[in-house]
Design an enzyme around this catalytic site. Structure first.
Site, PDB file in Angstrom:
ATOM      1  CB  CYS A 273      -0.951  -0.014   1.187  1.00 18.06           C
ATOM      2  SG  CYS A 273      -0.167  -0.051   2.823  1.00 18.06           S
TER       3      CYS A 273
ATOM      4  CB  ALA B  94      -2.644  -2.764  10.310  1.00 17.77           C
TER       5      ALA B  94
ATOM      6  CB  ALA C 170       1.853 -11.788   9.544  1.00 15.13           C
TER       7      ALA C 170
ATOM      8  N   GLY D  16      -2.693 -10.089   8.259  1.00 14.13           N
ATOM      9  CA  GLY D  16      -1.766 -10.254   7.147  1.00 14.13           C
ATOM     10  C   GLY D  16      -0.759  -9.121   7.083  1.00 14.13           C
TER      11      GLY D  16
END
Length: 314
Positions: free
Chosen positions: A130, A162, A168, A165
């Protein structure tokens, strides 16, 4: 509808579900062939079923078993970097075109406003991150005017936007984005940082681009400002909430501070500062989740461009 290209989305979380909604609401060239998850109770799969989209909770194995699998031409992967490696291997024998929204970076980096046409025929393209989608166009806009010895970006996103995924894959985020600042943005060196902002109410995505220049020419600086402004308009064409927060700033560096004036063997004289914000379209996610919206909007643009290259009736 029969002329639309069927696509599948791997991942029924926030990004995958938002991408599904965008395909259904916004695209004139794509149609949803499947939403694929691993949690039968996920909101994404439930929503897909209500919308009449084929679903499976068996991951990529379930996708391969769907009756309409052969008709699917493009597969978005909105899972995780590790999962994408396994998914890409499982799909490789079938000739599907993959659009990777994870930081796995198995295929070339694609930022639609910068290099989409260069990689439109690649079997697996990577959407960077992003932060990369928001800031690399700005670095590219500067580097097409003058050399950029160093560029640094800081992406600040709402902590609530957030998901697991993203959390992590923080290390992959910084590594992937830093690499793409160079390979796509055109900077000689790059660095990326991400900030998870816990503020309540959540703030929309904000990004800062800092680039060092070795050219003190006022004419070049004016061209840089014009190039950045034009690039922002290009990105906003597919991400409507993408905008400058302030005018582009170009400031002289202090020549008495060596650490600020030398990048490798290049003497830099000025810093370009660009401040951006990205407001989400709120198709599925809150408006503050511009970090997710820019990924799905960019991926949709890539898929539509790929679809336009496929043979009629493919």
């Amino acid at each position: 509808m029969n002329d639309r290209v069927p696509v599948a989305v791997l991942g029924s979380g926030n990004i995958g579900t938002d991408l599904m909604i965008k395909v259904l609401r916004l695209s004139d060239t794509l149609t949803m062939g499947a939403l694929v998850g691993i949690d039968p109770a996920s909101d994404g799969l439930s929503r897909a079923e209500r919308l009449g989209v084929p679903t499976t909770a068996e991951g990529v194995t379930g996708l391969l078993a769907l009756p309409n699998f052969d008709a699917i031409e493009i597969v978005f992967d909105a899972t995780s970097a590790g999962a994408h490696r396994a998914n890409a291997a499982a799909l490789a024998p079938y000739g599907k075109r993959l659009i990777d929204l994870t930081p796995a970076a198995l295929g070339p980096f694609v930022v639609p406003a910068v290099n989409l046409d260069e990689h439109v025929h690649a079997p697996d393209v990577n959407m960077v991150t992003c932060g990369g989608q928001a800031t690399i166009p700005i670095v590219a806009a500067i580097s097409r005017v003058t050399e950029v010895p160093y560029a640094e970006i800081v992406a600040s996103i709402a902590s609530r936007s957030a998901g697991p995924g993203t959390r992590a894959n923080i290390d992959e985020f910084t590594e992937t984005t830093s690499t793409a600042i160079v390979t796509v943005g055109g900077a000689r060196r790059g660095r990326a940082l991400i900030v998870l902002n816990p503020a309540e109410p959540p703030l929309i995505m904000r990004d800062t681009v800092l680039a060092l220049l070795a050219d003190p020419s006022p004419e070049v600086h004016a061209a840089v400002r014009d190039s950045v402004t034009a690039m922002v308009a290009q990105v906003a064409a597919y991400v409507p909430g993408y905008r400058l927060r302030h005018d582009v700033q170009i400031t002289a560096l202090d020549p008495e501070v060596p650490t600020h004036t030398l990048v490798g063997d290049t003497v830099v004289t000025h810093q370009v500062s660009v401040f951006l914000e990205v407001e989400g379209a709120a198709h599925y996610l809150p408006a503050y989740a511009g970090n997710l919206d820019i990924m799905t909007s960019a991926a949709l643009r890539v898929a539509e461009r790929i679809a336009a290259t496929l043979p009629a009736g493919a």
